[in-house]
Design a protein around this motif. Structure first.
Motif, PDB file in Angstrom:
ATOM      1  N   ARG A  15     -58.711   1.857 -41.445  1.00 15.39           N
ATOM      2  CA  ARG A  15     -59.042   3.217 -41.894  1.00 15.39           C
ATOM      3  C   ARG A  15     -60.415   3.308 -42.622  1.00 15.39           C
ATOM      4  N   PHE A  16     -61.124   4.380 -42.280  1.00 14.03           N
ATOM      5  CA  PHE A  16     -62.472   4.584 -43.151  1.00 14.03           C
ATOM      6  C   PHE A  16     -61.897   5.896 -43.881  1.00 14.03           C
ATOM      7  N   GLY A  17     -61.669   5.954 -44.926  1.00 12.30           N
ATOM      8  CA  GLY A  17     -61.410   7.196 -45.562  1.00 12.30           C
ATOM      9  C   GLY A  17     -60.134   8.016 -45.095  1.00 12.30           C
ATOM     10  N   GLY A  18     -60.572   9.162 -44.312  1.00  7.96           N
ATOM     11  CA  GLY A  18     -59.521   9.750 -43.962  1.00  7.96           C
ATOM     12  C   GLY A  18     -59.462   9.291 -42.331  1.00  7.96           C
ATOM     13  N   LEU A  19     -60.315   8.706 -41.884  1.00  3.73           N
ATOM     14  CA  LEU A  19     -60.469   8.490 -40.381  1.00  3.73           C
ATOM     15  C   LEU A  19     -59.784   7.209 -40.164  1.00  3.73           C
ATOM     16  N   VAL A  20     -58.643   7.271 -39.048  1.00  8.42           N
ATOM     17  CA  VAL A  20     -58.058   6.172 -38.605  1.00  8.42           C
ATOM     18  C   VAL A  20     -58.811   5.656 -37.424  1.00  8.42           C
ATOM     19  N   ALA A  21     -59.797   4.633 -37.526  1.00 10.36           N
ATOM     20  CA  ALA A  21     -60.500   4.106 -36.361  1.00 10.36           C
ATOM     21  C   ALA A  21     -59.645   3.288 -35.363  1.00 10.36           C
ATOM     22  N   VAL A  22     -58.952   2.304 -36.089  1.00  6.08           N
ATOM     23  CA  VAL A  22     -57.820   1.807 -35.201  1.00  6.08           C
ATOM     24  C   VAL A  22     -56.464   1.837 -35.744  1.00  6.08           C
ATOM     25  N   PRO A  34     -62.382   5.079 -24.105  1.00  6.23           N
ATOM     26  CA  PRO A  34     -63.417   5.733 -23.962  1.00  6.23           C
ATOM     27  C   PRO A  34     -64.594   5.485 -24.928  1.00  6.23           C
ATOM     28  N   ASN A  35     -65.832   6.200 -25.276  1.00  6.30           N
ATOM     29  CA  ASN A  35     -66.668   5.808 -26.274  1.00  6.30           C
ATOM     30  C   ASN A  35     -65.869   6.400 -27.511  1.00  6.30           C
ATOM     31  N   GLY A  36     -66.269   5.630 -28.630  1.00  8.84           N
ATOM     32  CA  GLY A  36     -65.668   5.922 -30.158  1.00  8.84           C
ATOM     33  C   GLY A  36     -64.215   5.609 -29.944  1.00  8.84           C
ATOM     34  N   ALA A  37     -63.510   4.851 -29.031  1.00  9.01           N
ATOM     35  CA  ALA A  37     -62.127   4.598 -29.040  1.00  9.01           C
ATOM     36  C   ALA A  37     -61.783   3.652 -30.181  1.00  9.01           C
ATOM     37  N   GLY A  38     -62.448   2.764 -30.680  1.00  6.95           N
ATOM     38  CA  GLY A  38     -62.438   2.070 -31.847  1.00  6.95           C
ATOM     39  C   GLY A  38     -62.529   0.641 -31.193  1.00  6.95           C
ATOM     40  N   LYS A  39     -63.048   0.173 -30.115  1.00  4.91           N
ATOM     41  CA  LYS A  39     -63.167  -1.314 -29.611  1.00  4.91           C
ATOM     42  C   LYS A  39     -64.043  -2.195 -30.491  1.00  4.91           C
ATOM     43  N   THR A  40     -65.230  -1.610 -30.884  1.00  5.93           N
ATOM     44  CA  THR A  40     -66.100  -2.497 -31.591  1.00  5.93           C
ATOM     45  C   THR A  40     -65.259  -2.731 -33.141  1.00  5.93           C
ATOM     46  N   THR A  41     -64.830  -1.679 -33.524  1.00 13.45           N
ATOM     47  CA  THR A  41     -64.157  -1.977 -34.593  1.00 13.45           C
ATOM     48  C   THR A  41     -63.312  -3.028 -34.878  1.00 13.45           C
ATOM     49  N   VAL A  42     -62.270  -3.021 -33.616  1.00 15.64           N
ATOM     50  CA  VAL A  42     -61.244  -4.123 -33.436  1.00 15.64           C
ATOM     51  C   VAL A  42     -62.069  -5.200 -33.540  1.00 15.64           C
ATOM     52  N   PHE A  55     -65.716  -9.033 -40.247  1.00 17.10           N
ATOM     53  CA  PHE A  55     -66.683  -8.069 -40.734  1.00 17.10           C
ATOM     54  C   PHE A  55     -66.073  -6.880 -41.604  1.00 17.10           C
ATOM     55  N   TYR A  56     -65.142  -6.618 -41.132  1.00 18.51           N
ATOM     56  CA  TYR A  56     -64.301  -5.568 -41.926  1.00 18.51           C
ATOM     57  C   TYR A  56     -62.781  -6.245 -42.300  1.00 18.51           C
ATOM     58  N   ILE A  57     -62.456  -5.995 -43.441  1.00 22.10           N
ATOM     59  CA  ILE A  57     -61.005  -6.272 -43.780  1.00 22.10           C
ATOM     60  C   ILE A  57     -59.917  -5.292 -43.237  1.00 22.10           C
ATOM     61  N   PHE A 109     -72.751  -9.148 -30.122  1.00 17.45           N
ATOM     62  CA  PHE A 109     -72.810  -7.677 -30.697  1.00 17.45           C
ATOM     63  C   PHE A 109     -73.149  -6.791 -29.407  1.00 17.45           C
ATOM     64  N   GLN A 110     -72.687  -5.448 -29.775  1.00 17.50           N
ATOM     65  CA  GLN A 110     -73.151  -4.570 -28.756  1.00 17.50           C
ATOM     66  C   GLN A 110     -74.597  -4.463 -28.605  1.00 17.50           C
ATOM     67  N   HIS A 111     -75.121  -4.554 -29.653  1.00 19.02           N
ATOM     68  CA  HIS A 111     -76.871  -4.563 -29.670  1.00 19.02           C
ATOM     69  C   HIS A 111     -77.242  -5.805 -29.882  1.00 19.02           C
ATOM     70  N   ASP A 135     -68.992  -8.117 -26.787  1.00 16.15           N
ATOM     71  CA  ASP A 135     -68.954  -6.722 -26.982  1.00 16.15           C
ATOM     72  C   ASP A 135     -69.971  -5.944 -25.915  1.00 16.15           C
ATOM     73  N   GLU A 136     -69.450  -5.627 -24.633  1.00 16.32           N
ATOM     74  CA  GLU A 136     -70.394  -5.085 -23.843  1.00 16.32           C
ATOM     75  C   GLU A 136     -71.550  -5.887 -23.361  1.00 16.32           C
ATOM     76  N   PRO A 137     -70.988  -7.077 -22.791  1.00 19.77           N
ATOM     77  CA  PRO A 137     -72.091  -8.059 -22.285  1.00 19.77           C
ATOM     78  C   PRO A 137     -72.937  -7.367 -21.111  1.00 19.77           C
ATOM     79  N   GLU A 153     -65.879  -3.861 -22.359  1.00 18.79           N
ATOM     80  CA  GLU A 153     -66.864  -3.669 -21.257  1.00 18.79           C
ATOM     81  C   GLU A 153     -66.565  -2.300 -20.555  1.00 18.79           C
ATOM     82  N   HIS A 154     -67.452  -1.376 -20.236  1.00 23.84           N
ATOM     83  CA  HIS A 154     -67.491  -0.217 -19.448  1.00 23.84           C
ATOM     84  C   HIS A 154     -67.594  -0.215 -18.160  1.00 23.84           C
ATOM     85  N   ASP A 155     -68.037  -1.339 -17.589  1.00 27.41           N
ATOM     86  CA  ASP A 155     -68.106  -1.662 -16.282  1.00 27.41           C
ATOM     87  C   ASP A 155     -66.748  -1.998 -15.581  1.00 27.41           C
TER      88      ASP A 155
HETATM   89  N1  LIG Z   1     -68.315   1.658 -40.954  1.00 23.62           N
HETATM   90  C1  LIG Z   1     -67.711   2.578 -40.554  1.00 23.62           C
HETATM   91  N2  LIG Z   1     -67.416   3.637 -41.445  1.00 23.62           N
HETATM   92  C2  LIG Z   1     -66.806   5.005 -40.887  1.00 23.62           C
HETATM   93  N3  LIG Z   1     -66.631   5.093 -39.655  1.00 23.62           N
HETATM   94  C3  LIG Z   1     -66.513   4.101 -38.628  1.00 23.62           C
HETATM   95  C4  LIG Z   1     -67.099   3.037 -39.263  1.00 23.62           C
HETATM   96  N4  LIG Z   1     -67.176   1.945 -37.854  1.00 23.62           N
HETATM   97  C5  LIG Z   1     -66.812   2.764 -37.015  1.00 23.62           C
HETATM   98  N5  LIG Z   1     -66.279   4.213 -37.349  1.00 23.62           N
HETATM   99  C6  LIG Z   1     -65.980   4.938 -36.550  1.00 23.62           C
HETATM  100  O1  LIG Z   1     -64.810   4.399 -35.920  1.00 23.62           O
HETATM  101  C7  LIG Z   1     -64.880   5.023 -34.555  1.00 23.62           C
HETATM  102  C8  LIG Z   1     -64.788   3.978 -33.660  1.00 23.62           C
HETATM  103  O2  LIG Z   1     -66.086   3.349 -33.331  1.00 23.62           O
HETATM  104  P1  LIG Z   1     -66.190   2.154 -32.515  1.00 23.62           P
HETATM  105  O3  LIG Z   1     -67.743   1.598 -32.847  1.00 23.62           O
HETATM  106  O4  LIG Z   1     -65.417   1.099 -32.947  1.00 23.62           O
HETATM  107  O5  LIG Z   1     -65.852   2.662 -30.965  1.00 23.62           O
HETATM  108  P2  LIG Z   1     -66.339   1.780 -29.727  1.00 23.62           P
HETATM  109  O6  LIG Z   1     -64.970   2.007 -28.890  1.00 23.62           O
HETATM  110  O7  LIG Z   1     -66.829   0.539 -30.004  1.00 23.62           O
HETATM  111  O8  LIG Z   1     -67.242   2.909 -28.996  1.00 23.62           O
HETATM  112  P3  LIG Z   1     -68.535   2.664 -27.845  1.00 23.62           P
HETATM  113  O9  LIG Z   1     -67.748   2.360 -26.570  1.00 23.62           O
HETATM  114  O10 LIG Z   1     -69.358   3.847 -28.059  1.00 23.62           O
HETATM  115  O11 LIG Z   1     -69.092   1.346 -28.390  1.00 23.62           O
HETATM  116  C9  LIG Z   1     -66.000   5.935 -34.488  1.00 23.62           C
HETATM  117  O12 LIG Z   1     -65.372   7.378 -34.752  1.00 23.62           O
HETATM  118  C10 LIG Z   1     -66.873   5.449 -35.685  1.00 23.62           C
HETATM  119  O13 LIG Z   1     -67.562   6.628 -35.962  1.00 23.62           O
END
Ligand SMILES: Nc1ncnc2c1ncn2[C@@H]1O[C@H](COP(=O)(O)OP(=O)(O)OP(=O)(O)O)[C@@H](O)[C@H]1O
Ligand SMILES: [Mg+2]
Lengths: 419, 255
Positions: B14-21, B39-47, B54-56, B86-88, B178-180, B211-213
């Motif tokens: 959770r990031f504040g109110g946002l549940v990213a995963v 899809p984009n923004g699904a939370g994959k990189t956050t996982v 990198f995150y607890i 890393f994605q980048h 991450d998206e190699p 991966e998106h491919d």
């Molecule tokens: N450090 C952070 N603080 C606040 N919100 C974050 C943070 N990191 C990620 N998020 C939010 O978590 C959500 C998921 O982001 P994430 O980067 O994990 O998506 P993704 O699945 O990797 O997307 P993409 O395919 O575009 O790479 C996004 O809405 C993002 O804004």
């Protein structure tokens, strides 16, 4: 675009006008017991006007000026050198010649020149130390002079209170400065960039103010004088032995006393210390720890992902840099014979930082060259006394425009792989 | 249970109110390629950020090789053999390719100052081993001729390969990519495909892939997890996922 350029040029000219009016245009003078405001003379006003015009034009045509600097040929220092292979063969000879030259040279020139060279060597040591922290590890440290002060005061105090000799105090000073580096580094190294710069800046000031105010221990602003010079295996370089039973150098050698022996001796010690420091840092840069410093500067996140513990790596850079400054500091105290908190003001940190940046971050040869430039130039520019700082600033601006990567950018080591 | 290399249960970030995963489960066995899509923004990189320390994570457990790693420091986790890209691309761009490879082996080297300054025999042996390992992986990745180039001067595809080589030289058990394939041309993508298969079959490591491919993912994955808006949507073999109506609706249907 053209319009905004004009506006910004106008703005810069306005700022110049305000500053010039405040600093040169009006002067406060005492007339008897009264304060009187006197305006600048007509001649001064012409100069101010010319200055404002110059700022305006240089801002307006900054693109063209940048283009001009871009076109200026950059000296290809690399191109002047012989090929890689020949260079490798020549290197030990060149190094040997250089060292012999450094050792013989002082016997042929004036005392003043040798003294200046010694000062330059101190700045080389400081530059090399800060180069670890800023150039290699990428940690902006604005309070480096604090460790220099710790080193200097360590020797001064230990010799004053306990009569310890220079050679004993040299490693102690380095160690104590390292300890200070460690203690400061521990809490602050998680800070980044600007924050770290501010905290280290504060630390530098704290140390100076502490030395100033802790009068019982440090003598406060009046400083510590009569710090003994280094001895050569117990031989002193004074006219008469200070200590009971000690012998002087000229008595031992059976020659008549000359004060230049002392100056040359100090110079030779400085040469040895600098060679030692260069060798040490050169080795460190080719060791895992040196590579880790640079990796941390390049990308901290990638470092973490590869199992590098950034705290210990930063701490080691900070500690080793500090110990080099401590080293330089105790030598400085010995050479000077007198130190006070005045010797360790912020401008010293700024000069050392300028040496590192001017030399080319991370590059040892660059730092050495820059240290030479930065200590010799002010001496040459003695006549310009008041304008020295101005010239100094101008030099920095021109350098950063013309060669932002520094005098001698760092060269990567070539590693042979057998495949 | 014991044959699982990575066992993730109820992972929540959770990031504040946002549940990213939101309560994501993952299981990776030895010598498996497992993919995470969404899809984009699904939370994959956050996982990935949670797994690699990198995150607890706000909640949930991450068991790697039978050990709870959630809450450990990033460098501790990577030393256990869980390494990521890393994605980048993140290289030490002013350092040479070979130096990049040596930095990655920092913990395999003798890092105390004394043995390095004295060049003791054990120091030299370890340094030589590190060089040999670096040379081996550079050769595997077809980068050997660039060993003394600055990493930042390599072509994009080569930089991607160097990033993977740099991970492999740490001798990991699980590689997180991450998206190699992002930014690679079709030819390079095909080579990447072969590389990942080779890592699994010859070097016997497991790969967790974002991966998106879709062609790449469907071709090499042993198992696929689909997440959407942070929450698990489906998982199964490529065929199961391809034909899952939820997935088609939420993810593939978009395109
Ligand atoms: N450090 C952070 N603080 C606040 N919100 C974050 C943070 N990191 C990620 N998020 C939010 O978590 C959500 C998921 O982001 P994430 O980067 O994990 O998506 P993704 O699945 O990797 O997307 P993409 O395919 O575009 O790479 C996004 O809405 C993002 O804004
Ligand atoms: Mg992502």
């Amino acid at each position: 675009m053209q319009n905004s350029k004009f506006l910004s040029a106008l703005f810069a000219a306005g700022i110049t006008f305000v500053l010039a009016c405040l600093m040169i245009g009006v002067k406060l003078d005492t007339e008897g017991t009264e304060l009187a405001v006197t305006g600048a003379t007509a001649e001064q006003w012409t100069w101010i006007g010319l200055g404002i015009g110059l700022v305006f034009l240089s801002q307006l045509f900054s693109n063209q000026i940048d283009a001009f600097f871009g076109k200026l040929p950059k000296p290809k220092l690399g191109g002047l050198l012989p090929e890689e292979k020949k260079r490798a063969a020549l290197k030990p000879w060149l190094l040997a010649a250089l060292i012999v030259g450094m050792l013989v040279w002082p016997f042929m020139v004036s005392r003043g020149a040798v003294d200046l060279a010694t000062l330059t060597l101190i700045y080389i040591m400081l530059g090399l130390g800060l180069n670890i922290v800023v150039g290699l590890a990428g940690l902006l440290d604005l309070g480096f002079v604090a460790f220099y002060a710790v080193g200097a005061y360590t020797y001064a105090l230990l010799s004053m209170y306990f009569g310890l000799s220079f050679w004993m105090c040299l490693p102690i000073s380095a160690g104590l400065a390292a300890l200070f580096g460690f203690l400061l580094g521990f809490p602050v190294l998680r800070l980044r960039g600007d924050y770290l710069a501010i905290v280290t800046l504060g630390f530098g000031e704290i140390i100076r103010i502490l030395l100033n105010n802790w009068t019982e221990l440090t003598n406060g602003p009046s400083g510590i004088s009569g710090i003994p010079k280094p001895t050569l295996f117990g031989l002193e370089f004074t006219r008469r032995a200070k200590e009971e039973g000690a012998q002087t150098f000229h008595d031992f050698m059976g020659i008549s006393y000359s004060s230049s022996y002392k100056v040359i001796f100090l110079y030779l010690i400085a040469v040895l210390l600098v060679i030692f420091v260069i060798y040490l840092i050169n080795r460190l840069m080719r060791m895992p720890i040196g590579r880790a410093w640079e990796a941390l500067r390049e990308d901290e996140i990638a470092c973490r992902s590869l199992g590098l513990n950034r705290t210990t790596i930063k701490l080691s850079a900070f500690t080793l840099g500090a110990s080099t400054a401590g080293f330089a500091g105790s030598f400085f105290a010995a050479r000077q014979g007198f130190i006070s908190p005045e010797s360790f003001i912020f401008i010293e940190s700024a000069i050392i930082l300028a040496i590192v940046v001017l030399g080319g971050m991370g590059s040892q040869i660059g730092v050495i060259l820059a240290a030479i430039v930065m200590t010799i130039l002010p001496e040459l520019a003695r006549e310009f006394a008041e304008y020295r700082m101005l010239l100094f600033g101008l030099l920095m601006v021109v350098m950063m425009r013309w060669r932002p990567e520094g005098l001698v950018p760092m060269k990567r080591p070539h590693l042979e792989l057998k495949s | 249970m014991s044959q699982l290399l990575l066992d993730v249960n109820g992972l929540t970030m959770r990031f504040g109110g946002l549940v990213a995963v939101d309560h994501v489960d993952l299981a990776v066995k030895h010598r498996q390629v497992v993919s995470i899509i969404g899809p984009n923004g699904a939370g994959k990189t956050t996982v990935f950020n949670c797994l690699s320390g990198f995150y607890i994570p706000s909640d949930g457990s991450v068991v790697f090789s039978g050990e709870q790693v959630a809450g450990m420091k990033d460098y501790q986790i990577s030393r256990k053999g869980l390494v990521r890209t890393f994605q980048h691309v993140r290289l030490f761009s002013k350092m040479t390719v070979i130096e990049n490879m040596l930095v990655a082996q920092h913990r395999h080297l003798k890092t105390d100052l004394i043995s390095g300054l004295l060049k003791t025999s054990s120091y030299r042996r370890l340094e030589q081993e590190a060089m040999d390992r670096a040379a081996y992986w550079l050769k595997e990745m077809d980068l050997l001729q660039y060993a003394n180039r600055e990493a930042g001067n390599l072509a994009y595809g080569q930089q991607r390969r160097l990033e993977i080589a740099r991970c492999m030289v740490t001798q990991p058990q699980l590689l997180l990519l991450d998206e190699p394939a992002a930014g690679l041309n079709p030819n390079e993508t095909k080579e990447l495909d072969e590389l990942i298969v080779r890592l699994r079959d010859e070097h016997e490591i497991s790969v967790l892939l974002i991966e998106h491919d879709m062609k790449l993912v469907m071709g090499i994955s042993d198992h696929i997890y689909v997440i959407a808006q942070g929450a698990p949507l489906a998982n199964g073999t490529p065929d199961e996922v391809k034909n899952n109506p939820d997935v088609i609706k939420a993810y593939l249907g978009e395109e």
